[in-house]
Design a protein around this motif. Sequence first.
Motif, short mmCIF file in Angstrom:
data_model
loop_
_atom_site.label_atom_id
_atom_site.label_comp_id
_atom_site.label_asym_id
_atom_site.label_seq_id
_atom_site.Cartn_x
_atom_site.Cartn_y
_atom_site.Cartn_z
N SER A 74 -2.78 -1.67 6.86
CA SER A 74 -3.21 -0.49 6.11
C SER A 74 -3.01 0.78 6.94
N LEU A 75 -3.32 0.69 8.23
CA LEU A 75 -3.12 1.83 9.11
C LEU A 75 -1.64 2.17 9.25
N LEU A 76 -0.81 1.13 9.38
CA LEU A 76 0.63 1.35 9.49
C LEU A 76 1.18 1.96 8.21
N ALA A 77 0.68 1.48 7.06
CA ALA A 77 1.13 2.03 5.78
C ALA A 77 0.74 3.50 5.66
N ALA A 78 -0.47 3.83 6.12
CA ALA A 78 -0.91 5.23 6.07
C ALA A 78 -0.02 6.12 6.92
N ASN A 79 0.44 5.59 8.06
CA ASN A 79 1.35 6.36 8.91
C ASN A 79 2.70 6.58 8.24
N TYR A 80 3.20 5.54 7.58
CA TYR A 80 4.46 5.68 6.86
C TYR A 80 4.35 6.71 5.73
N ALA A 81 3.23 6.67 5.03
CA ALA A 81 3.06 7.55 3.87
C ALA A 81 2.53 8.92 4.26
N GLU B 230 0.81 -1.21 0.00
CA GLU B 230 0.00 0.00 0.00
C GLU B 230 0.85 1.27 0.00
N LEU B 231 2.16 1.10 -0.22
CA LEU B 231 3.08 2.22 -0.25
C LEU B 231 3.63 2.43 -1.65
N PRO B 232 4.11 3.63 -1.96
CA PRO B 232 4.78 3.86 -3.24
C PRO B 232 5.99 2.94 -3.39
N ALA B 233 6.30 2.58 -4.62
CA ALA B 233 7.38 1.61 -4.87
C ALA B 233 8.72 2.08 -4.31
N GLU B 234 8.96 3.39 -4.33
CA GLU B 234 10.26 3.88 -3.87
C GLU B 234 10.44 3.73 -2.35
#
Length: 326
Positions: A62-69, A16-20
């Motif tokens: 999904s929540l963790l990914a949102a925090n990273y992004a 759920e994050l950008p490839a980079e």
Amino acid sequence: MKTSLSERYITATINELPAEMHDDVRAELEASIADAIMARIEQGEVRETAERAVLTELGDPSLLAANYADRPLHLIGPRYYLTWWRLLKRLLVIIPPIVFVIVAFAQVLAGGNIGDILAEAIVATISTILHVCFWVTLTFVIIERSGGDLGISWSVDNLPEPQDARRGKGDFIASLVFIGLMLAALIWDQTRAFIRIEGESVAVLNPELWPWAMISLIGLLVLEAIFALVLYTRGGWNFLMAAVNTLLSMAFFSWFITLLVRGELFSEQFTNLWSDNGVHEDNLYTLAVIFGFGIAVISIWDMIDGWVRATRSNRSAESKCGALAT
């Protein structure tokens, strides 16, 4: 070979994050998860139990990914919520009532019956409310997601002026005086009449409206007096009082416009005054348009005024609560 829970969790997160960001986040999660599992194993937990506990503490991928992004998981966050809510309330106070009256008035001009008038006006009003809510909210969602800046900030200049208690008393007295004059005018029109031609009294309103139609109008005036009393007793406006005021205004508008459309509002003697030079129908049509437009303007103004006062009172209350909290 079955994929471990840790690998499944990490994969679900980075997908759920950008490839980079994949490589950096994967490395960070692998290290942090392994360290947390090892700490639990050293305390005597079984590896499978420790792994499940660590991943549970991390929560939804999904929540963790949102925090990273740094991606918001809400339509409108606290940064723009108050601006959105204030704008939405203001538009809903102004636009739907105007649409209701304009559509109803257009149906009157088109010669529609009362059922068609109310149906078209109500449907148009509901549709307007939905469109206002949708497009205003969508606009703020786009602003929130794009990181735009509205350039709106609060300052002490936004603080409302203190309300004068004497002003509320003055409004209450003025309302009662106006209602009293309306009742006196109704009685005078039917008993003495405002127009006298060659010694004969000419009533403006149709005498056949007595008793039931006139009783309903008097009942609305009594409700207005009760409303003014409640408003004065509680010391000011709120959104509930504004809503009641809107209903009363729409009731008055409906009473007059219904009788106007049916041709039952004015007395026969009064309408005959407009029949000179053989243009009876055109004159009556002009009279109906002017009168209907006047009632529409008064109703819209009364509704908007109530909501504006309620909004100001609400802002004043919020400011007082904020001052007490600090």
